[in-house]
Design an enzyme around this catalytic site. Structure first.
Site, PDB file in Angstrom:
ATOM      1  N   PHE A  37      13.075 -43.387 -11.008  1.00 22.30           N
ATOM      2  CA  PHE A  37      13.431 -42.771  -9.741  1.00 22.30           C
ATOM      3  C   PHE A  37      12.195 -42.128  -9.140  1.00 22.30           C
ATOM      4  O   PHE A  37      11.412 -41.498  -9.835  1.00 22.30           O
ATOM      5  CB  PHE A  37      14.512 -41.699  -9.963  1.00 22.30           C
ATOM      6  N   ALA A  92       7.896 -18.539  -3.989  1.00 23.03           N
ATOM      7  CA  ALA A  92       7.371 -19.663  -4.762  1.00 23.03           C
ATOM      8  C   ALA A  92       7.545 -20.954  -3.978  1.00 23.03           C
ATOM      9  O   ALA A  92       8.336 -21.022  -3.048  1.00 23.03           O
ATOM     10  CB  ALA A  92       8.090 -19.765  -6.103  1.00 23.03           C
ATOM     11  N   GLU A 102       2.702 -19.783   0.545  1.00 22.60           N
ATOM     12  CA  GLU A 102       4.110 -19.545   0.215  1.00 22.60           C
ATOM     13  C   GLU A 102       4.507 -18.092   0.444  1.00 22.60           C
ATOM     14  O   GLU A 102       5.590 -17.817   0.948  1.00 22.60           O
ATOM     15  CB  GLU A 102       4.408 -19.953  -1.233  1.00 22.60           C
ATOM     16  N   GLU A 162       7.429 -17.514   3.227  1.00 20.53           N
ATOM     17  CA  GLU A 162       8.735 -17.033   2.791  1.00 20.53           C
ATOM     18  C   GLU A 162       9.004 -15.570   3.136  1.00 20.53           C
ATOM     19  O   GLU A 162      10.159 -15.191   3.303  1.00 20.53           O
ATOM     20  CB  GLU A 162       8.908 -17.263   1.286  1.00 20.53           C
ATOM     21  N   SER A 214       9.366 -26.561 -18.598  1.00 21.17           N
ATOM     22  CA  SER A 214      10.216 -27.215 -19.603  1.00 21.17           C
ATOM     23  C   SER A 214       9.461 -28.395 -20.210  1.00 21.17           C
ATOM     24  O   SER A 214       9.751 -29.549 -19.904  1.00 21.17           O
ATOM     25  CB  SER A 214      11.517 -27.714 -18.973  1.00 21.17           C
ATOM     26  N   GLU A 249      11.922 -25.840   7.305  1.00 24.40           N
ATOM     27  CA  GLU A 249      13.095 -26.045   8.163  1.00 24.40           C
ATOM     28  C   GLU A 249      14.404 -26.097   7.387  1.00 24.40           C
ATOM     29  O   GLU A 249      15.459 -25.783   7.935  1.00 24.40           O
ATOM     30  CB  GLU A 249      12.931 -27.308   9.011  1.00 24.40           C
TER      31      GLU A 249
END
Length: 190
Positions: A22, A82, A98, A102, A119, A144
């Site tokens: 994918f 983040a 960022e 934000e 992970s 957006e």
């Protein structure tokens, strides 16, 4: 004992083949066939990610956070600012971007606290955690498709939010405890 990133012939796995499964906007998934140290083979499902930045921003003694709905969790989550790295983007510049996008804040002082894998058993995502202070307010400009509410929490409020599960993501928990360490010892400990 010296612990450093290195190869260990007794444990290393060798990639025999990679099958793309994918390709998305943020991540891709592949299945690797690996040869194990004993000569046998196994499959490893690997998520590829471009990496991300996170910012522990402190304003007037409070931690700057955003509240955002997280579809994977099915609820809102309080987090430090983040976002993902763009291709070839410098993590320091991404952290500044960022923070401003934000929260509207720009910082006079920012430094890398630590980089860590989220992970490593199945993903190569690395987050570069920065600490920023001497903040000046400005206009936020979220993506957006990003809807956020700005919060500023004291350390006890952030710890209570961790205790209640309102904050449950690793990067934010790590940032809160790094700030607590700083307040107790005078250093972030890294």
């Amino acid at each position: 004992m010296n612990i450093e990133a290195k190869k260990n012939a007794k444990l290393d796995e060798v990639t025999v083949s990679t099958k793309p499964v994918f390709e998305g906007k943020v991540i891709s998934l592949q299945i690797d066939t690996v040869q194990l140290p004993d000569g046998s083979t196994a499959s490893r499902e690997i998520i590829k990610h471009p990496g991300a930045v996170a910012v522990l921003a402190v304003h007037a003694g409070k931690i700057v956070m955003v509240d955002q709905f997280r579809q994977a969790m099915g609820r809102c989550e309080l987090e430090i600012p983040a976002g993902k790295l763009e291709k070839g983007e410098d993590p320091l510049e991404a952290a500044k971007r960022e923070l401003q996008e934000e929260t509207g804040y720009v910082c006079k002082n920012i430094r890398l606290l630590h980089s860590f894998y989220t992970s490593p058993g199945f993903a190569d995502e690395i987050i570069h955690l920065y600490v920023a202070d001497e903040l000046e307010s400005g206009a936020a400009a979220p993506d957006e498709d990003e809807f956020l509410e700005l919060y500023e929490l004291t350390l006890p409020e952030a710890e209570a939010a961790i205790g209640s599960g309102r904050i449950s993501d690793a990067k934010t928990i790590m940032a809160v405890y790094a700030l607590k360490l700083k307040q107790v010892t005078g250093t972030y400990g890294l």
